[in-house]
Motif scaffolding. Structure first.
Motif, PDB file in Angstrom:
ATOM      1  N   ALA A 160      21.488  60.275 108.363  1.00  0.00           N
ATOM      2  CA  ALA A 160      22.023  61.446 107.665  1.00  0.00           C
ATOM      3  C   ALA A 160      23.532  61.542 107.833  1.00  0.00           C
ATOM      4  O   ALA A 160      24.264  61.840 106.873  1.00  0.00           O
ATOM      5  N   ARG A 161      24.016  61.291 109.034  1.00  0.00           N
ATOM      6  CA  ARG A 161      25.451  61.376 109.284  1.00  0.00           C
ATOM      7  C   ARG A 161      26.220  60.316 108.495  1.00  0.00           C
ATOM      8  O   ARG A 161      27.294  60.588 107.946  1.00  0.00           O
ATOM      9  N   ALA A 162      25.660  59.104 108.431  1.00  0.00           N
ATOM     10  CA  ALA A 162      26.310  58.037 107.676  1.00  0.00           C
ATOM     11  C   ALA A 162      26.359  58.364 106.184  1.00  0.00           C
ATOM     12  O   ALA A 162      27.381  58.126 105.514  1.00  0.00           O
ATOM     13  N   LEU A 163      25.271  58.915 105.658  1.00  0.00           N
ATOM     14  CA  LEU A 163      25.254  59.269 104.234  1.00  0.00           C
ATOM     15  C   LEU A 163      26.232  60.400 103.937  1.00  0.00           C
ATOM     16  O   LEU A 163      26.896  60.404 102.885  1.00  0.00           O
ATOM     17  N   HIS A 164      26.326  61.354 104.838  1.00  0.00           N
ATOM     18  CA  HIS A 164      27.315  62.432 104.655  1.00  0.00           C
ATOM     19  C   HIS A 164      28.727  61.859 104.618  1.00  0.00           C
ATOM     20  O   HIS A 164      29.557  62.261 103.788  1.00  0.00           O
ATOM     21  N   ARG A 165      28.998  60.932 105.508  1.00  0.00           N
ATOM     22  CA  ARG A 165      30.323  60.310 105.537  1.00  0.00           C
ATOM     23  C   ARG A 165      30.600  59.548 104.250  1.00  0.00           C
ATOM     24  O   ARG A 165      31.705  59.594 103.710  1.00  0.00           O
ATOM     25  N   LEU A 166      29.578  58.860 103.738  1.00  0.00           N
ATOM     26  CA  LEU A 166      29.758  58.114 102.496  1.00  0.00           C
ATOM     27  C   LEU A 166      30.029  59.054 101.327  1.00  0.00           C
ATOM     28  O   LEU A 166      30.898  58.788 100.479  1.00  0.00           O
ATOM     29  N   ARG A 167      29.276  60.154 101.264  1.00  0.00           N
ATOM     30  CA  ARG A 167      29.472  61.103 100.165  1.00  0.00           C
ATOM     31  C   ARG A 167      30.867  61.720 100.198  1.00  0.00           C
ATOM     32  O   ARG A 167      31.393  62.149  99.156  1.00  0.00           O
ATOM     33  N   SER A 168      31.470  61.788 101.368  1.00  0.00           N
ATOM     34  CA  SER A 168      32.807  62.369 101.511  1.00  0.00           C
ATOM     35  C   SER A 168      33.908  61.364 101.222  1.00  0.00           C
ATOM     36  O   SER A 168      35.087  61.723 101.197  1.00  0.00           O
ATOM     37  N   ALA A 169      33.543  60.110 101.017  1.00  0.00           N
ATOM     38  CA  ALA A 169      34.531  59.055 100.790  1.00  0.00           C
ATOM     39  C   ALA A 169      34.523  58.658  99.314  1.00  0.00           C
ATOM     40  O   ALA A 169      33.497  58.746  98.637  1.00  0.00           O
ATOM     41  N   ASP A 170      35.654  58.210  98.843  1.00  0.00           N
ATOM     42  CA  ASP A 170      35.757  57.674  97.482  1.00  0.00           C
ATOM     43  C   ASP A 170      35.550  56.169  97.590  1.00  0.00           C
ATOM     44  O   ASP A 170      36.506  55.385  97.576  1.00  0.00           O
ATOM     45  N   ALA A 171      34.278  55.764  97.721  1.00  0.00           N
ATOM     46  CA  ALA A 171      33.954  54.378  98.051  1.00  0.00           C
ATOM     47  C   ALA A 171      33.259  53.690  96.893  1.00  0.00           C
ATOM     48  O   ALA A 171      32.168  54.119  96.483  1.00  0.00           O
ATOM     49  N   PRO A 172      33.840  52.629  96.355  1.00  0.00           N
ATOM     50  CA  PRO A 172      33.117  51.836  95.357  1.00  0.00           C
ATOM     51  C   PRO A 172      31.807  51.319  95.933  1.00  0.00           C
ATOM     52  O   PRO A 172      31.748  50.892  97.083  1.00  0.00           O
ATOM     53  N   GLY A 173      30.756  51.372  95.138  1.00  0.00           N
ATOM     54  CA  GLY A 173      29.447  50.919  95.589  1.00  0.00           C
ATOM     55  C   GLY A 173      28.598  52.006  96.205  1.00  0.00           C
ATOM     56  O   GLY A 173      27.423  51.776  96.509  1.00  0.00           O
ATOM     57  N   LEU A 228      23.943  51.317 107.764  1.00  0.00           N
ATOM     58  CA  LEU A 228      25.032  50.376 108.019  1.00  0.00           C
ATOM     59  C   LEU A 228      25.891  50.172 106.774  1.00  0.00           C
ATOM     60  O   LEU A 228      27.125  50.060 106.868  1.00  0.00           O
ATOM     61  N   ALA A 229      25.259  50.128 105.607  1.00  0.00           N
ATOM     62  CA  ALA A 229      26.030  49.981 104.374  1.00  0.00           C
ATOM     63  C   ALA A 229      26.896  51.210 104.123  1.00  0.00           C
ATOM     64  O   ALA A 229      28.063  51.093 103.736  1.00  0.00           O
ATOM     65  N   ALA A 230      26.337  52.398 104.345  1.00  0.00           N
ATOM     66  CA  ALA A 230      27.095  53.628 104.142  1.00  0.00           C
ATOM     67  C   ALA A 230      28.314  53.674 105.052  1.00  0.00           C
ATOM     68  O   ALA A 230      29.437  54.003 104.614  1.00  0.00           O
ATOM     69  N   LEU A 231      28.128  53.346 106.316  1.00  0.00           N
ATOM     70  CA  LEU A 231      29.253  53.353 107.253  1.00  0.00           C
ATOM     71  C   LEU A 231      30.290  52.306 106.869  1.00  0.00           C
ATOM     72  O   LEU A 231      31.500  52.558 106.917  1.00  0.00           O
ATOM     73  N   GLY A 232      29.821  51.119 106.499  1.00  0.00           N
ATOM     74  CA  GLY A 232      30.749  50.056 106.134  1.00  0.00           C
ATOM     75  C   GLY A 232      31.602  50.405 104.931  1.00  0.00           C
ATOM     76  O   GLY A 232      32.830  50.217 104.940  1.00  0.00           O
ATOM     77  N   LEU A 233      30.969  50.932 103.878  1.00  0.00           N
ATOM     78  CA  LEU A 233      31.727  51.293 102.677  1.00  0.00           C
ATOM     79  C   LEU A 233      32.678  52.456 102.948  1.00  0.00           C
ATOM     80  O   LEU A 233      33.803  52.481 102.434  1.00  0.00           O
ATOM     81  N   ALA A 234      32.235  53.414 103.751  1.00  0.00           N
ATOM     82  CA  ALA A 234      33.107  54.544 104.078  1.00  0.00           C
ATOM     83  C   ALA A 234      34.324  54.083 104.872  1.00  0.00           C
ATOM     84  O   ALA A 234      35.448  54.549 104.636  1.00  0.00           O
ATOM     85  N   ARG A 235      34.127  53.164 105.797  1.00  0.00           N
ATOM     86  CA  ARG A 235      35.254  52.648 106.579  1.00  0.00           C
ATOM     87  C   ARG A 235      36.211  51.847 105.712  1.00  0.00           C
ATOM     88  O   ARG A 235      37.430  51.941 105.862  1.00  0.00           O
ATOM     89  N   ALA A 236      35.649  51.048 104.811  1.00  0.00           N
ATOM     90  CA  ALA A 236      36.502  50.285 103.910  1.00  0.00           C
ATOM     91  C   ALA A 236      37.343  51.214 103.037  1.00  0.00           C
ATOM     92  O   ALA A 236      38.546  50.991 102.837  1.00  0.00           O
ATOM     93  N   ALA A 237      36.716  52.265 102.533  1.00  0.00           N
ATOM     94  CA  ALA A 237      37.454  53.217 101.697  1.00  0.00           C
ATOM     95  C   ALA A 237      38.537  53.923 102.497  1.00  0.00           C
ATOM     96  O   ALA A 237      39.665  54.118 102.005  1.00  0.00           O
TER      97      ALA A 237
END
Length: 286
Positions: free
Chosen positions: A113-126, A244-253
């Motif tokens: 849940a925390r990773a998905l929240h972080r992803l939703r808060s990021a402007d991340a392609p994918g 792991l994908a959510a965290l990775g894309l959020a970090r990349a963004a």
């Protein structure tokens, strides 16, 4: 030494490690987890905390631990997959009722849940592909509902960084980090290495070493001998792939860079999960 990690701040010297836990830590649940780690039934499985009380640091709960020798990331051939499998099986076979504690739920799904929240808060392609994969998971696996009841004690965040030799340098391998320890689905403890195996990030020999050792030590969710993909591990592995994908894309963004090879592999796995949401053995090949 000082290390800033997502779940807390870690400081140490030659003999001890002091961890300031995350600001959202439930202090009562952590206290229960510490008592479990120190319980005689967990001796030889979990590293026990040092008993000295620690003052808060910047408002964070602090715990102290003996320093062990960590896994050498430069020597993958020496990675203790067999030891990890045995320790997990012993943990899962520990009679939770004998611990005389009100054991909290295992926190693995909360990290999804925390990773998905972080992803939703990021402007991340994918991000859409990851969120579509997440939508195929049951609500409990996304940390959005209570997990099915179980009486099995789980680690909650198993990876090689959670093992140390203690006493140093050549003592037995022990599990560390009880932040996510609790009652839950034991297959979740196999999920991260399973996700890495499914996405090609963990070689089959290492995955087989972990699973075989777990099975031989009486682990309850290993499947029959010769099974490389137990039915029970499929759903948790999907959830960990999403995490792991959510965290990775959020970090990349956040770093304003393109996803690296590992992040792209995880994203590709999420595309497969979204396309084939049911049935083990369908998405778990690159």
């Amino acid at each position: 030494m000082i290390s800033d990690r997502p779940d807390g701040l870690v400081l140490g010297d030659d003999d001890a490690v002091v961890k300031a836990h995350g600001p959202d830590t439930d202090s009562q649940a952590l206290a229960t987890r510490l008592r479990i780690a120190a319980h005689p039934l967990l001796r030889g499985i979990l590293l026990a905390p040092l008993p000295a009380p620690q003052p808060p640091l910047d408002g964070r709960v602090v715990t102290a631990w003996p320093r062990g020798r960590t896994v050498d990331p430069e020597d993958p051939d020496a990675a203790p997959w067999t030891a990890a499998g045995r320790l997990l099986a012993r943990l899962h076979r520990t009679p939770a009722a004998a611990l005389n504690a009100s054991i909290p739920p295992m926190r693995g799904p909360a990290k999804v849940a925390r990773a998905l929240h972080r992803l939703r808060s990021a402007d991340a392609p994918g991000a859409d592909a990851v969120l579509q994969a997440a939508a195929t998971l049951p609500a409990w696996a996304r940390g959005e509902a209570a997990a099915p009841p179980t009486g099995i004690l789980c680690h909650g965040d198993l990876h090689l960084g959670q093992l140390v030799r203690h006493p140093r340098p050549d003592g037995p391998w022990l599990l560390i980090d009880v932040d996510d320890l609790g009652l839950g689905d034991p297959a979740w403890d196999l999920a991260r290495p399973a996700a890495c195996y499914a996405t090609g990030l963990l070689i089959p020999e290492d995955w087989d070493a972990l699973l075989s050792a777990y099975r031989d030590a009486g682990g309850p969710v290993a499947g029959p001998p010769g099974t490389l993909w137990p039915d029970a591990v499929d759903l948790p592995a999907r959830a960990l792939t999403v995490q792991l994908a959510a965290l990775g894309l959020a970090r990349a963004a956040a770093a304003r860079r393109e996803p690296d090879d590992i992040e792209r592999d995880l994203l590709a796995a999420c595309v497969r999960i979204a396309e084939i949401p049911a049935g083990p053995g369908e998405w778990d090949t690159p």
